[in-house]
Each structure stands twice: as structure tokens, then as C-alpha cells.
Design a protein around this motif. Structure first.
Motif, PDB file in Angstrom:
ATOM      1  N   LEU A  41       0.825  -1.209   0.000  1.00 22.97           N
ATOM      2  CA  LEU A  41       0.000   0.000   0.000  1.00 22.97           C
ATOM      3  C   LEU A  41       0.869   1.274   0.000  1.00 22.97           C
ATOM      4  O   LEU A  41       0.519   2.276  -0.608  1.00 22.97           O
ATOM      5  CB  LEU A  41      -0.968  -0.009   1.183  1.00 22.97           C
ATOM      6  N   GLU A  42       2.045   1.177   0.658  1.00 24.37           N
ATOM      7  CA  GLU A  42       2.980   2.306   0.613  1.00 24.37           C
ATOM      8  C   GLU A  42       3.365   2.609  -0.833  1.00 24.37           C
ATOM      9  O   GLU A  42       3.478   3.760  -1.236  1.00 24.37           O
ATOM     10  CB  GLU A  42       4.259   2.000   1.407  1.00 24.37           C
ATOM     11  N   GLU A  43       3.567   1.526  -1.598  1.00 23.00           N
ATOM     12  CA  GLU A  43       3.944   1.703  -3.006  1.00 23.00           C
ATOM     13  C   GLU A  43       2.878   2.466  -3.775  1.00 23.00           C
ATOM     14  O   GLU A  43       3.179   3.329  -4.594  1.00 23.00           O
ATOM     15  CB  GLU A  43       4.170   0.343  -3.683  1.00 23.00           C
ATOM     16  N   HIS A  44       1.610   2.122  -3.504  1.00 24.96           N
ATOM     17  CA  HIS A  44       0.510   2.830  -4.153  1.00 24.96           C
ATOM     18  C   HIS A  44       0.534   4.321  -3.794  1.00 24.96           C
ATOM     19  O   HIS A  44       0.363   5.173  -4.650  1.00 24.96           O
ATOM     20  CB  HIS A  44      -0.851   2.217  -3.757  1.00 24.96           C
ATOM     21  N   LEU A  45       0.757   4.603  -2.495  1.00 26.63           N
ATOM     22  CA  LEU A  45       0.807   5.998  -2.046  1.00 26.63           C
ATOM     23  C   LEU A  45       1.923   6.754  -2.757  1.00 26.63           C
ATOM     24  O   LEU A  45       1.741   7.870  -3.234  1.00 26.63           O
ATOM     25  CB  LEU A  45       1.034   6.070  -0.527  1.00 26.63           C
ATOM     26  N   THR A  46       3.087   6.095  -2.833  1.00 21.98           N
ATOM     27  CA  THR A  46       4.249   6.716  -3.452  1.00 21.98           C
ATOM     28  C   THR A  46       4.019   6.966  -4.932  1.00 21.98           C
ATOM     29  O   THR A  46       4.316   8.041  -5.448  1.00 21.98           O
ATOM     30  CB  THR A  46       5.501   5.829  -3.261  1.00 21.98           C
ATOM     31  N   ARG A  47       3.444   5.947  -5.614  1.00 17.17           N
ATOM     32  CA  ARG A  47       3.250   6.065  -7.049  1.00 17.17           C
ATOM     33  C   ARG A  47       2.340   7.251  -7.389  1.00 17.17           C
ATOM     34  O   ARG A  47       2.554   7.968  -8.348  1.00 17.17           O
ATOM     35  CB  ARG A  47       2.689   4.765  -7.626  1.00 17.17           C
ATOM     36  N   HIS A  48       1.325   7.443  -6.541  1.00 15.15           N
ATOM     37  CA  HIS A  48       0.396   8.550  -6.805  1.00 15.15           C
ATOM     38  C   HIS A  48       0.884   9.875  -6.231  1.00 15.15           C
ATOM     39  O   HIS A  48       0.211  10.888  -6.381  1.00 15.15           O
ATOM     40  CB  HIS A  48      -0.989   8.231  -6.226  1.00 15.15           C
ATOM     41  N   GLY A  49       2.028   9.855  -5.569  1.00 12.23           N
ATOM     42  CA  GLY A  49       2.503  11.081  -4.919  1.00 12.23           C
ATOM     43  C   GLY A  49       1.452  11.608  -3.948  1.00 12.23           C
ATOM     44  O   GLY A  49       1.256  12.809  -3.811  1.00 12.23           O
TER      45      GLY A  49
END
Lengths: 335, 335
Positions: A41-49
């Protein structure tokens, strides 16, 4: 600096196939989500900035993180941060974590739960995943960096280490010393290298040769000064002056000199670095390079508060000046 | 210790003629309730001995409050508190407030908002209304008390000041000194009086007369030691030894002696108090009374955590032992 996106947390949760509640838990650093899920889920947050917009629920504290507390040194930084925080109606939360390079990973989870207004870190850098997590939660930070060279896009406050080394050495040269040794901090800290380079430049500019054994790496603690000074003072052509690299190391150098039957400054001149509060109360009073630790703490705290207010800050890196304070531990070369 | 009652916050609110929401705001230290209303509602809480039962919303931090940060001294206490807090998974929130006797009143509002697990205070006491507020919110506290004598029902950790003064003076007497002066801390701190009483008892037990001018009150800072020592060393029958009352004052005493052309310990023996980390790195190394500041911080933090767990603590007051550390700043009386 970073793209502002309009995607909501609910949309990211939907895309990741989890509930908004689960996504919220991850955002708030809750530990009741499986580590693998959290990482995904962190990756999703990061990808969307993703960047938290509603920051109303924050506590009213500024977090200050050290890798180690060294009495005379850390307190100056604490005082500086505290003064600025108090003036802004904030308390200071002090944590100690990690090594001298970066805080440990459990620290970051604690921060997400505590939700401080911002963070002042006394480290040479902050790992990219940590920076990313703080950014997505809208928690600004700045590094008080007497130690290294953080990435250029990281807000940080340092001081002029190279000039400090240069001024200390030049002072000794002007007193007539030619055999001048230097003990700096650990070899993996940029400030150690910068101070030694300043020493080298002063020696070179005066056409003074440097015996390779005169350049030493210590630990910024009294023992590092003592051990290295004992070796330096044992030889036949011993140095007549030592640039000690920190005030604590200077205490160790003076202890080694005293044990060897040498008197400071009569037989050996010693220059410290930092100008801790006790430097003027030593006998002899310590000649030293003043590092504005308190002001560095103040400036870092101000930087964090400006970022927390959403201000655009043009200059993310600030180096404060150092200056030499001449007291009683240095004297003209005898004879 | 205090009567446990079963009255709910809603009942107290009804009795006071306000809504539960208003009562809740007061309980949580919110400032959007008129001061006069807050004061009135506090009285209701106090009268009912109301104690918050649900403490689940607390942050995971332990609050540490100082009246001033003194580098060498405060850091030891911070380290002790931090170690215990870290082991319990808590962060340490550091605040500075008030004077040496008690924190200021705006501090208490901040605490109620921050809702720490507990509080360690470095003060001689905590005003009764503050204690009452903390009690009703279920926030336990303990005082690290090197300074005074808090009320007997207040959890606190101190150290053996009287014994410290006695040991320091006895050591000087055993070295053959007879003209021994003592500089203690401020006159309104019990620890100052206890240390001076220990000095007096050691002198009396050895049948040594005390010139009234030999007993001095300082400020526990280097300047206090320097100013008083300068006066003590100016007279014709100057003391041959000084019990400096704190390590920082000892630095001031040594500076004054050096300025007067006296060498320590050859011409003047000096005993400090505290045993700060740098004491063994001074030249000469400082003979001093070890005050277990770090352990005092640890014990106070442990006490708070036990109270936070709802444990019944039998002994609320604990005094840790002090001991003399003989190093190089004291020597047998010459001649």
C-alpha cells in the motif's frame, strides 16, 4: 518540488483492492496491518505522490531525532530547536534512534502515529523510503547536519567545516608552529574530511610539509583525542601543536599531554572545535572553532515550521559560518 | 491513596449545568472554554475526585519537564528517562517551563492536550492544583528531585545530599586540610542546605572551627564558583581546600585559583559534586561526589510507568546513594 495530485485516499484504496479503513491505518502508522500489505500500500501511495491534505488532527509537537545524545553538543541543538518551537506554541518530542547516518525503521512508524507538526533530524541523511513516507503524510522535516552531505533536495542546515579547519590551522601557523598535527572525526563523516581538507589547505598555503602520521581519525570523544595524542606525542619529532577536531577530543589531547609531562600551551598548543559551553571554563581556557550548534537547531526548526505552513522555500540548504575563538590553550612556539 | 468514585463525567456536567461536550473540552485541556468556566468545572472534577478511566486515546509518549536545561547535568537525566521509555516502546517529549520550583500554568494545559502516558518532572515540587488536574485525567507523574523536598505523598526520586556533603568534607579533612570552605547552591534549594549541613557535620565531628565567611551560596554554575572562590582566595588566611557544591562550580573555582596564581591540587584542593561525564577528562581530573543522575531519571520513569499500569506503589519516595570519586584535584595538605 513534488507534483500535487488530486487523487483521493479512497481512490487509491479502491485501486489497491483494500478498504479505506485499511488504507487509513497504513497512513497513520498503525501496526495492525500485515507488513507485506503495508509495503504494497505504501507503493501505491508513493506512485500517486499522495499527500495528506487535512492536517488538523496533528499533535502540537515538533519532533527532534538524534542518533546519540552527547551532553555538551546535543544540548545546544536541543536549546535552539526548543526556543523556536516554544515561540510557536509547540512542545519538543525528543527521540533517539538509529546510527549516525539514518534513523531505524521502527522510528518512522512511531512518527506516523505521533503525527508531529514537523521533524528536525540530527543525521547526515534520511533514507529515501522514509522521506517518501513523511512526504505522503505531509510531515515536513529538516536535517541539522554538522556531519555530512545530504542529498541536495533535502532541507538541511550545516556549517562551514572546511573554513573551520582552515582557520584553526592558520592560527597555529601564525603563532610560529610548523609541526602541526590534526585529529578529526570518523572517516565516514563528511565533516571530518572537510575539516582535514581545511587543515591541509592551510599547511599547503604556508608551504609546510605534512607528515602522514600527523593526520588522524578519531571519534569526536575524549578517548579519540587521548589515544591519538599519546601516539603523536611519543615520537622524537613530536608536533608542537594539535588541531583536535572537537572540544571533547581537545580534552583528551590535554589529558595525554599532561600525562606525558607536557604543559598546555607552554609545550603544546591545542585548538578544539565546537566551542561547547564549558570551553571557556577549562584551565587553560580552550582556543576553539565556534560551530553555531544552537543557531543550526534554530534555523532547522524555522525551516520545518515554514514548510509546515505550506511556504515555498527557495533555498533548502543553508551553511552557517564558523569562527575562531582564541583563548588560552594556544601560544607562540617557544624558542 | 485517593478515593475512587463511580460518578460519570456526564453526571458531573449535569450537576454543573453544562453539556457533556463542554465538560469534555475542559478535561482535554481545550482552550475554547472561558477561563472562569474552566476554573468552575475543574472544581467540580476535583470535588468528585473524578478520574478518567478510558485512557486508550493516549499518545505513546512520556513527558519530561525541566525548568532549565543545563548541558552536562540535564543530559544524564534525559538519558535515564529515555532508556526506560524506549524499552517500554515510548518516545520522550521534552518540555522546558517555569522556574526551579514548579512549571508554569500554561504547561499544564499543554499536557492535558498531549495526554502523555505519564510525566517525569525535574522540579522541587508540583503545585497542588496541577497535581489535582493530572490526577483527574489519570496522568501519573514522578519528580526527579535533586533539589528539594516535595510533599511526602508526591512520587519522587532524590539522592543522599547530606551524605555527599559529609563525604566530600571528610575526604579533605583526612588529607590534612583544616581551613576548608564550601560553596553550595542557591539558599532556597533544600539540596544546597543538605550538602552544607553535611559539610558542617564533618567539620564539627573533627572539631574544626568554621569561619562564617567560608560558607557560601552560589548558583551551581561556573560563575558562582568563580566569584565566591575569588573572594575566598583573596584573604590572608585563605582556605587550602574548597568543596565546590557542583562540578560546574568546581570549574569556576579552579579558574579563580589559576587566575590567582594557585595550582590545583598543589596549592588548593577542590571537590566537585555530580560527577558529570567530563569530570574525569579535566586536567587535573576532578575529585567529586557522584550523584546518580542517570539512575534517578531511570527510577522516576519506572515509577511513572508502574503508576500508569495501575500498580499500587508502596514507597513513593526513593533516595539513591551518592559516593565519593577520588581523582586528581585533591591532595594532602602541603607542609
Amino acid at each position: 518540488m513534488t507534483p500535487t495530485t488530486r487523487v483521493t485516499l479512497a481512490e487509491i484504496a479502491a485501486e489497491a483492492g483494500v478498504s479505506l479503513a485499511t488504507m487509513s491505518k497504513v497512513l497513520n502508522g498503525r501496526t495492525d496491518v500485515a507488513p507485506s500489505t503495508r509495503a504494497r500500500l505504501e507503493e501505491h501511495l508513493t506512485r500517486h505522490g499522495y499527500k495528506r491534505r487535512n492536517v488538523a488532527q496533528r499533535t502540537d509537537s515538533l519532533e527532534l531525532v538524534f542518533h546519540e545524545l552527547e551532553a555538551s553538543w546535543s544540548m545546544e541543538v536541543i536549546e535552539g530547536v526548543k526556543d523556536v518551537a516554544t515561540a510557536a506554541g509547540l512542545s519538543v518530542a525528543l527521540t533517539v534512534s538509529g546510527d549516525r547516518h539514518t534513523p531505524s525503521s521502527d522510528w518512522i512508524d512511531g512518527v506516523l502515529r505521533r503525527r508531529p507538526v514537523g521533524i528536525v533530524l540530527v543525521f547526515s541523511d534520511l533514507a529515501r523510503p522514509h522521506r517518501e513516507k513523511l512526504r505522503s503524510r505531509g510531515v515536513p522535516f529538516a536535517i541539522v547536519d554538522p556531519a555530512g552531505d545530504p542529498a541536495p533536495d533535502v532541507p538541511s542546515v550545516g556549517s562551514a567545516n572546511w573554513s573551520g579547519g582552515l582557520m584553526a590551522t592558520r592560527h597555529l601557523i601564525e603563532l610560529g608552529h610548523r609541526r602541526i598535527a590534526a585529529i578529526t572525526g570518523p572517516e565516514d563523516m563528511m565533516c571530518s574530511l572537510a575539516r582535514i581538507d581545511g587543515y591541509r589547505s592551510a599547511m599547503n598555503a604556508a608551504n609546510l610539509p605534512i607528515d602522514p602520521s600527523w593526520i588522524r581519525f578519531g571519534d569526536f570523544h575524549p578517548t579519540g583525542g587521548e589515544t591519538n595524542a599519546r601516539e603523536l606525542l611519543a615520537g622524537p619529532d613530536r608536533p608542537t601543536a594539535i588541531f583536535a577536531g572537537s572540544d571533547l577530543q581537545a580534552l583528551g589531547v590535554i589529558a595525554a599531554a599532561t600525562a606525558a609531562g607536557l604543559s598546555v600551551p607552554r609545550d603544546l598548543s591545542v585548538v578544539g572545535y565546537d566551542d561547547i559551553a564549558l570551553a571557556r571554563w577549562l584551565s587553560p581556557q580552550l582556543t576553539t572553532v565556534h560551530q553555531p550548534l544552537r543557531r543550526m537547531g534554530e534555523e532547522a526548526a524555522r525551516l520545518v515550521l515554514r514548510l509546515a505552513e505550506g511556504e515555498t522555500v527557495d533555498t533548502l540548504r543553508m551553511d552557517l559560518a564558523t569562527h575562531l575563538v582564541v583563548r588560552g590553550s594556544t601560544a607562540p612556539l617557544a624558542g
